[in-house]
Design a protein around this motif. Structure first.
Motif, PDB file in Angstrom:
ATOM      1  N   LEU A  57       0.719  -1.140   0.146  1.00 36.98           N
ATOM      2  CA  LEU A  57       0.008  -0.073   0.060  1.00 36.98           C
ATOM      3  C   LEU A  57       1.031   1.069  -0.007  1.00 36.98           C
ATOM      4  O   LEU A  57       0.245   2.345  -0.097  1.00 36.98           O
ATOM      5  CB  LEU A  57      -0.872  -0.117   0.969  1.00 36.98           C
ATOM      6  CG  LEU A  57      -1.994  -1.076   1.199  1.00 36.98           C
ATOM      7  CD1 LEU A  57      -2.960  -1.112   2.464  1.00 36.98           C
ATOM      8  CD2 LEU A  57      -2.736  -1.014   0.097  1.00 36.98           C
ATOM      9  N   GLY A  58       1.902   0.945  -0.022  1.00 39.70           N
ATOM     10  CA  GLY A  58       2.945   2.377  -0.047  1.00 39.70           C
ATOM     11  C   GLY A  58       3.334   2.910   1.036  1.00 39.70           C
ATOM     12  O   GLY A  58       3.923   4.240   1.274  1.00 39.70           O
ATOM     13  N   GLY A  59       3.326   2.090   2.361  1.00 37.04           N
ATOM     14  CA  GLY A  59       3.771   2.725   3.681  1.00 37.04           C
ATOM     15  C   GLY A  59       2.628   2.763   4.640  1.00 37.04           C
ATOM     16  O   GLY A  59       1.601   2.221   4.419  1.00 37.04           O
ATOM     17  N   ASP A  60       3.073   3.146   5.931  1.00 34.98           N
ATOM     18  CA  ASP A  60       2.449   3.069   6.998  1.00 34.98           C
ATOM     19  C   ASP A  60       1.110   3.978   7.055  1.00 34.98           C
ATOM     20  O   ASP A  60       1.337   5.143   6.182  1.00 34.98           O
ATOM     21  CB  ASP A  60       3.073   3.304   8.375  1.00 34.98           C
ATOM     22  CG  ASP A  60       4.017   1.995   8.435  1.00 34.98           C
ATOM     23  OD1 ASP A  60       3.765   1.004   7.982  1.00 34.98           O
ATOM     24  OD2 ASP A  60       5.204   2.366   8.894  1.00 34.98           O
ATOM     25  N   ALA A  61       0.119   3.893   7.738  1.00 37.45           N
ATOM     26  CA  ALA A  61      -0.954   4.910   7.825  1.00 37.45           C
ATOM     27  C   ALA A  61      -1.699   4.867   9.310  1.00 37.45           C
ATOM     28  O   ALA A  61      -1.475   4.062   9.886  1.00 37.45           O
ATOM     29  CB  ALA A  61      -1.866   4.584   6.747  1.00 37.45           C
ATOM     30  N   HIS A  62      -2.444   6.025   9.697  1.00 36.93           N
ATOM     31  CA  HIS A  62      -3.262   6.042  10.648  1.00 36.93           C
ATOM     32  C   HIS A  62      -4.251   5.239  10.345  1.00 36.93           C
ATOM     33  O   HIS A  62      -4.945   4.791   9.065  1.00 36.93           O
ATOM     34  CB  HIS A  62      -3.635   7.466  10.976  1.00 36.93           C
ATOM     35  CG  HIS A  62      -2.643   8.425  11.147  1.00 36.93           C
ATOM     36  ND1 HIS A  62      -1.776   8.279  12.022  1.00 36.93           N
ATOM     37  CD2 HIS A  62      -2.295   9.755  10.439  1.00 36.93           C
ATOM     38  CE1 HIS A  62      -0.799   9.260  12.026  1.00 36.93           C
ATOM     39  NE2 HIS A  62      -1.158   9.937  11.308  1.00 36.93           N
TER      40      HIS A  62
END
Length: 336
Positions: A57-62
């Motif tokens: 998904l292209g990286g971490d997220a909240h």
């Protein structure tokens, strides 16, 4: 080491599993092949699933938690936030509404945001202007649990496929996450390998975990095809009803109806525009609808028949088993 049960406190269980204080988590399956079973998912498998998802998904997220935390889908939302150190906001208790979703989304910090939903939740959000706007604010909306039509689906929707035995979704938009293997068994069932596989079942019976050429695989109960590496899932290999992303076991409902006095009962799923399928009971020589409704009152709301069709005889095969296609046809006739 032990496995911490999610239903005794999901956040603590996941934190302990990721920190190595316990071997992993114990989570009930949705039970698409019969009674729900307790699956033992290691901390390493959880961490692998989180890492591979983040990479895809292209990286971490909240994270916004809108699924039950005691099920694998909700547990993975908590795990993503825990591993990444990002914010985790929980939906308020009670019925899922577009207004409640929008309010929860507004409380997330700025930056990339992700949410995991079932198709019914997505449809309700898309039908509401406030819900649609809130949904558009997410970098990725992971949708699993049931099929979601292509039409009207926002571009940020990611269709996921997986189960408790694979530490949640490990196939995104038909493509396996890095390191996850896919193959189709001779009987047409989808098989999965890789670092996200569970350790097994608490009951010790793990015939669907098999070794092929030195590699461990899980044989699912779903039928599918692979074309150029992309998986298409055609549906379950059994008769479990999938309503709103929740798998419902006909046998449990049938027993309750028969205990109430029905000579026989066949519970089937009929197409439903919102829920995917709705639960309908075909009942032979049963008491009135009020008595039958009382018999299933203790079941979860999604498992209670939306409609009861009374027939002279529940259709059966030559071997005496319930003929479910014929019962479904009877229910469909009465539904017109």
């Amino acid at each position: 080491m032990t496995y911490a049960r999610l239903d005794t406190g999901a956040a603590r269980a996941i934190a302990d599993a990721l920190a190595g204080r316990v071997a992993g988590i114990a989570v009930d399956t949705s039970g698409s092949t019969g009674r729900p079973r307790e699956v033992l998912v290691s901390g390493e498998a959880i961490r692998a699933g989180v890492s591979l998802s983040s990479r895809r998904l292209g990286g971490d997220a909240h994270q916004l938690l809108a699924l039950p935390p005691e099920r694998i889908g909700g547990a993975l939302v908590i795990a993503r936030a825990t591993v990444a150190g990002t914010a985790l906001v929980r939906m308020p208790m009670g019925p899922f509404t577009a207004a409640g979703f929008a309010a929860a989304a507004r409380s997330l910090p700025s930056g990339p945001r992700q949410v995991s939903l079932v198709p019914t939740q997505v449809r309700r959000l898309l039908a509401d202007p406030e819900g649609r706007d809130a949904l558009a604010g997410f970098h990725a909306v992971l949708v699993g649990g049931a099929a979601l039509p292509e039409r009207d689906a926002p571009s940020n929707i990611v269709r996921t496929y997986g189960m408790s035995e694979t530490a949640g979704g490990c196939v995104y938009d038909g493509l396996a996450l890095d390191g996850v293997g896919l193959r189709i068994a001779d009987d047409g069932r989808v098989m999965i390998s890789g670092p996200t596989l569970a350790d097994g079942y608490a009951d010790g019976h793990g015939a669907d975990f098999v070794e092929i050429d030195g590699e461990r695989w899980f044989r699912t109960s779903d039928l599918g095809e692979l074309h150029d590496g992309r998986l298409t899932v055609h549906g379950r290999a059994d008769h479990v009803i999938n309503t709103g992303g929740v798998k419902v076991h006909p046998q449990r409902i049938e027993l309750a109806l028969e205990r109430a006095g029905a000579a026989a009962a066949a519970v089937v799923g009929l197409p439903d525009p919102e829920w995917g399928e709705r639960v309908v009971a075909v009942v032979e020589d049963g008491p009135d609808d009020a008595a039958l409704a009382a018999a299933v009152a203790d079941l979860p709301p999604y498992a209670r028949p939306r409609r009861i069709v009374h027939v002279d005889a529940v259709p059966r095969t030559a071997g005496g088993k319930i003929d479910r296609p014929a019962a479904r046809a009877l229910a469909s006739e009465e539904d017109r």
